[in-house]
Design an enzyme around this catalytic site. Structure first.
Site, PDB file in Angstrom:
ATOM      1  N   GLU A 293       0.831  -1.213   0.000  1.00  0.00           N
ATOM      2  CA  GLU A 293       0.000   0.000   0.000  1.00  0.00           C
ATOM      3  C   GLU A 293       0.863   1.260   0.000  1.00  0.00           C
ATOM      4  O   GLU A 293       0.824   2.032   0.960  1.00  0.00           O
ATOM      5  CB  GLU A 293      -0.878   0.014   1.256  1.00  0.00           C
ATOM      6  N   ARG A 296       3.234   7.619  -0.328  1.00  0.00           N
ATOM      7  CA  ARG A 296       4.290   8.615  -0.496  1.00  0.00           C
ATOM      8  C   ARG A 296       5.234   8.288  -1.650  1.00  0.00           C
ATOM      9  O   ARG A 296       5.591   9.165  -2.441  1.00  0.00           O
ATOM     10  CB  ARG A 296       5.089   8.684   0.807  1.00  0.00           C
ATOM     11  N   CYS A 364      -0.449  33.582   9.700  1.00  0.00           N
ATOM     12  CA  CYS A 364      -0.181  34.360  10.912  1.00  0.00           C
ATOM     13  C   CYS A 364       0.174  33.434  12.056  1.00  0.00           C
ATOM     14  O   CYS A 364      -0.629  33.184  12.967  1.00  0.00           O
ATOM     15  CB  CYS A 364      -1.394  35.198  11.261  1.00  0.00           C
ATOM     16  N   GLU A 365       1.353  32.915  11.992  1.00  0.00           N
ATOM     17  CA  GLU A 365       1.801  31.950  12.991  1.00  0.00           C
ATOM     18  C   GLU A 365       3.320  31.834  12.869  1.00  0.00           C
ATOM     19  O   GLU A 365       3.831  31.595  11.770  1.00  0.00           O
ATOM     20  CB  GLU A 365       1.133  30.606  12.679  1.00  0.00           C
TER      21      GLU A 365
HETATM   22  N1  LLP Z   1      -1.403   1.887   4.452  1.00  0.00           N
HETATM   23  C1  LLP Z   1      -1.901   2.341   5.600  1.00  0.00           C
HETATM   24  C2  LLP Z   1      -2.828   1.500   6.358  1.00  0.00           C
HETATM   25  C3  LLP Z   1      -1.550   3.616   6.064  1.00  0.00           C
HETATM   26  O1  LLP Z   1      -2.047   4.050   7.203  1.00  0.00           O
HETATM   27  C4  LLP Z   1      -0.665   4.421   5.303  1.00  0.00           C
HETATM   28  C5  LLP Z   1      -0.277   5.744   5.755  1.00  0.00           C
HETATM   29  C6  LLP Z   1      -0.178   3.908   4.095  1.00  0.00           C
HETATM   30  C7  LLP Z   1      -0.561   2.635   3.698  1.00  0.00           C
HETATM   31  C8  LLP Z   1       0.743   4.678   3.186  1.00  0.00           C
HETATM   32  O2  LLP Z   1       1.971   5.003   3.755  1.00  0.00           O
HETATM   33  P1  LLP Z   1       3.082   5.708   2.843  1.00  0.00           P
HETATM   34  O3  LLP Z   1       3.514   4.708   1.796  1.00  0.00           O
HETATM   35  O4  LLP Z   1       2.469   6.895   2.222  1.00  0.00           O
HETATM   36  O5  LLP Z   1       4.158   6.051   3.791  1.00  0.00           O
HETATM   37  N2  LLP Z   1       0.799  12.491   7.131  1.00  0.00           N
HETATM   38  C9  LLP Z   1       2.044  11.778   7.319  1.00  0.00           C
HETATM   39  C10 LLP Z   1       1.972  10.374   6.850  1.00  0.00           C
HETATM   40  C11 LLP Z   1       0.855   9.577   7.494  1.00  0.00           C
HETATM   41  C12 LLP Z   1       0.732   8.211   6.913  1.00  0.00           C
HETATM   42  C13 LLP Z   1      -0.511   7.559   7.354  1.00  0.00           C
HETATM   43  N3  LLP Z   1      -0.710   6.254   6.842  1.00  0.00           N
HETATM   44  C14 LLP Z   1       3.163  12.540   6.618  1.00  0.00           C
HETATM   45  O6  LLP Z   1       2.896  13.588   6.039  1.00  0.00           O
HETATM   46  O7  LLP Z   1       4.317  12.127   6.653  1.00  0.00           O
END
Ligand code: LLP
Length: 439
Positions: A293, A296, A364-365
């Site tokens: 999954e 990023r 504004c922070e």
């Molecule tokens: N699968 C599940 C169940 C997840 O919760 C997530 C991300 C992914 C896959 C994908 O993960 P990735 O490959 O994108 O790392 N907002 C944070 C990242 C939060 C990720 C939440 N879950 C940031 O900006 O770094």
């Protein structure tokens, strides 16, 4: 140190290009702040993931984690990439966006630690491919929904593997002390399995883990894969149930700054596949399908944010602040996770570094700083800056703080650009407001 760019990313005029399009032209045509995505880069990464499975002859799914960037155009881009390319959704909003973009429901997986009755109803009504059950309350809710609709659904169980991934504490999810998934050691996962196996409306397909995000170490993924295979073996022995799928989640770390040296995303996956194969052999299990999954790693490096430089403040003997026309509203990651990015001057991306400035947003922070120590040539008001690798969790975590509109989003490919999300207007911002009448 200068930012490393591909030679093809600088055109004859010396300007930064994305997908063969001059970034200054993009800024002029669509305004700033602007999110720009290189479509070929997104597709190539998905193809790289597919290839690593195909070369190893494993049944698989690459399920794009929508939360990294969820707009209609991304689902439309992914849809033709084939039956093995799915998407994860975690809310009615993501589900709606995917379905209304024409993404096939059977290729959608529904995640979340607190799915509502309404969301589960929507998922069942639209025949989503898989629901990943996270907790006991959800088993009950889903049972009610299925009874009400006289329906059945495929499910997986999310477990917490007890693995502490080395990443920011807000993006680690695999440790025992987590809000996500069924705990293994206390027997919760086994109990959940029994409930699901005895529910005639739920078809148990497999087991899921996600250990965290922006992870660089291979070890955590290998441990997770081993743990999952151990769970499958235990379930096969003790409950006579052999899981068909192991879903190892996402989290493959990407390079944001020169200090980052991650493996290629597909190298993480190759190691995971090899581990699963080894374990299957050792435990005498049929090789399950492997699902990943990534979010990023698919959209992060393909995304750029263009900003226009505005005011400047020089504090003698201390530092200089250069402000741009966006900030924490379009990218909260620096403020929230101390995330770092590289930034270049769009009209001369390889200009020598002349100074290190604090790159500030317009919100504004005091915490609205996009880069604490941006290495840049001398800039002047009106210059366009390009922040690199902003494609994941920027637009999706955008806010309207200070009632600033969210940026437009443009896809570029082979020298052409297309607006895929319009810039919000101030009218959009007040659209849901109602006039006060009580006197
Ligand atoms: N699968 C599940 C169940 C997840 O919760 C997530 C991300 C992914 C896959 C994908 O993960 P990735 O490959 O994108 O790392 N907002 C944070 C990242 C939060 C990720 C939440 N879950 C940031 O900006 O770094």
């Amino acid at each position: 140190m200068n930012v490393q760019l591909q030679p093809a990313q600088v055109n004859g005029a010396g300007h930064l290009t994305i997908g063969g399009v001059d970034t200054l032209k993009l800024a002029e045509q669509y305004g700033t702040p602007l999110m720009v995505y290189d479509v070929n880069q997104i597709v190539n990464q998905v193809e790289n993931f597919k290839r690593v499975f195909e070369e190893r002859g494993v049944d698989y799914v690459v399920s794009y984690a929508s939360k990294a960037f969820a707009i209609k155009a991304i689902y439309q881009l992914l849809k033709p990439l084939g039956a093995h390319v799915h998407a994860d959704v975690v809310s009615a909003g993501e589900m709606y966006t995917a379905l209304s973009a024409g993404f096939p429901a059977e290729r959608l997986t529904f995640h979340g630690n607190n799915k509502s009755y309404q969301e589960l109803s929507m998922a069942v009504e639209h025949h989503l491919g898989t629901i990943v059950i996270d907790n006991f309350h959800e088993i009950e809710l889903l049972d009610e929904v299925l009874n009400e609709q006289n329906a059945t659904t495929d499910v997986m169980l999310r477990i917490t593997p007890g693995i502490a991934a080395h990443t920011h504490q807000y993006t680690a999810t695999g440790q025992v002390d987590s809000k996500f998934g069924f705990d293994l050691d206390s027997g919760q996962a086994d109990k959940a399995l029994q409930e699901v196996l005895t529910n005639p409306r739920m078809k148990m397909r497999g087991v899921h883990v996600h250990i965290g995000s922006q992870i660089f170490e291979l070890n955590g993924f290998q441990l997770a894969a081993r743990k999952l295979m151990g769970v499958i073996a235990h379930w096969a022995n003790d409950y006579g149930y052999q899981a068909e799928i192991i879903n190892v989640g996402g989290g493959f770390g990407i390079r944001y700054v020169s200090a980052d040296h991650p493996l290629k995303p597909e190298e993480f996956v190759a190691a995971i596949i090899d581990t699963v194969k080894e374990e299957a052999q050792q435990l005498g299990l049929k090789l399950p399908a492997i699902w990943i999954e990534p979010g990023r790693s698919i959209v992060g490096p393909a995304g750029y944010t263009l900003y226009t430089v505005g005011s400047r403040k020089d504090i003698p003997n201390l530092r200089s602040y250069v402000s741009v026309d966006g900030g924490m509203g379009d990218n909260i990651r620096p403020a929230l996770y101390q995330a770092e990015y590289e930034t270049v001057l769009a009209n001369d991306p390889q200009a020598p570094v002349a100074e290190h400035v604090r790159l500030a947003g317009k919100y504004c922070e005091s915490g609205d700083i996009l880069a604490q120590y941006a290495a840049l040539p001398k800039t002047k008001p009106g210059d366009v800056l390009a922040m690199l690798d902003t494609g994941a969790y920027g637009y999706t975590m955008a806010s309207n703080y200070n009632r600033n509109p969210r940026p437009a989003v443009v896809f570029v490919k082979d020298g052409q650009s297309q607006l895929v999300v319009k810039r919000e207007t101030v009218e959009d911002l007040a659209r849901l407001d109602q006039s006060y009448r009580l006197g």
